[in-house]
Design an enzyme around this catalytic site. Sequence first.
Site, PDB file in Angstrom:
ATOM      1  N   GLY A   1       0.787  -1.238   0.000  1.00 37.93           N
ATOM      2  CA  GLY A   1       0.000   0.000   0.000  1.00 37.93           C
ATOM      3  C   GLY A   1       0.815   1.283   0.000  1.00 37.93           C
ATOM      4  O   GLY A   1       0.241   2.370  -0.086  1.00 37.93           O
ATOM      5  N   ALA A   2       2.142   1.178   0.064  1.00 37.02           N
ATOM      6  CA  ALA A   2       2.964   2.408   0.112  1.00 37.02           C
ATOM      7  C   ALA A   2       2.805   3.228  -1.165  1.00 37.02           C
ATOM      8  O   ALA A   2       2.625   4.448  -1.124  1.00 37.02           O
ATOM      9  CB  ALA A   2       4.428   2.053   0.344  1.00 37.02           C
ATOM     10  N   GLY A   3       2.834   2.553  -2.312  1.00 40.73           N
ATOM     11  CA  GLY A   3       2.656   3.249  -3.589  1.00 40.73           C
ATOM     12  C   GLY A   3       1.270   3.857  -3.717  1.00 40.73           C
ATOM     13  O   GLY A   3       1.100   4.958  -4.255  1.00 40.73           O
ATOM     14  N   ASP A   4       0.259   3.141  -3.203  1.00 43.37           N
ATOM     15  CA  ASP A   4      -1.123   3.640  -3.264  1.00 43.37           C
ATOM     16  C   ASP A   4      -1.285   4.869  -2.369  1.00 43.37           C
ATOM     17  O   ASP A   4      -1.983   5.825  -2.719  1.00 43.37           O
ATOM     18  CB  ASP A   4      -2.104   2.553  -2.818  1.00 43.37           C
ATOM     19  CG  ASP A   4      -1.935   1.270  -3.625  1.00 43.37           C
ATOM     20  OD1 ASP A   4      -1.608   1.367  -4.819  1.00 43.37           O
ATOM     21  OD2 ASP A   4      -2.122   0.172  -3.063  1.00 43.37           O
TER      22      ASP A   4
END
Length: 328
Positions: free
Chosen positions: A265-268
Amino acid sequence: MAANGIVSGKSLIVSFGEMLIDFVPTVSGVSLAEAPGFVKAPGGAPANVAIAVARLGGKASFVGKLGDDEFGRMLADILKQNGVSDDGVLFDQGARTALAFVTLRADGEREFMFYRNPSADMLLKPEELNLDLIKSGKVFHYGSISLIVEPCRSAHLKAMEVAKEAGALLSYDPNLRLPLWPSAEEARKQILSIWDKADIVKVSDVELEFLTGSDKVDDETAMKLWRPNFTLLLVTLGEKGSRYYTKNFHGAVDAFHVNTVDTTGAGDSFVGALLCKIVNDPSILEDESKLREVLRFANACGAITTTKKGAIPALPTQADALALINGP
């Protein structure tokens, strides 16, 4: 807040694609077979982006199809609990909600095993789309998983076309998941088949290498992915921060160093933070100092998301991000 719990009076970000359940081992650094047990975690990149936006105080809506089953209903509830409009959510009577088993390696990176044969998200048809909702978005965000099979592929292309005609900014994060594609060649071909349509594109360093066939992550390689109609191309580099490219300027913004537990979820979170700022002030895209400030904020949001297991519980608020940026 409006009666349905959605923030009113702000510009809407519509996020299109898949929402699913990740089953994450209770112990890190083991294979799926060795895992003693699993915890269910809601996921799916476009849904994560919508929730990231809402958690930062923005207005978000998710468009996609879930199974008419307990997991599907649970995911729809999670959207609502997090302040995301579910006006674009449909339920399929015949197919299940998608599942993914995710192993967390010792370094916090992930490996995936998917159960989608076919899952409800793949069965979204063009005629089922809530076109009024899509037309009302100022930003339309999507990935590439929805391009893999029909009828969802046609629904994706139709939604993009309708959003573009309505004047939305198109935001594309391919979010490569190779195990879902028939082959690497097909993945590359289909991901690039809609490349020229976007205004904003974000790729990770791994995706940059995959799409260009290069083993270098540098400006020259990134520019192979640039198109004349782009407003912004972003390359995320994990703990090395992010790079940005526009028609008039390019540069890099450093990462924040945190204790990484799980990169899910870091990119999101990064994308949600960026879109949240741009949707209310598009001039950011023309002003390098403003853009750098926004990317620093997006890097902070991405970093915070890696400090807890699972994507959605780890997505930060504005106050969380500012606390990291401003330091102790």
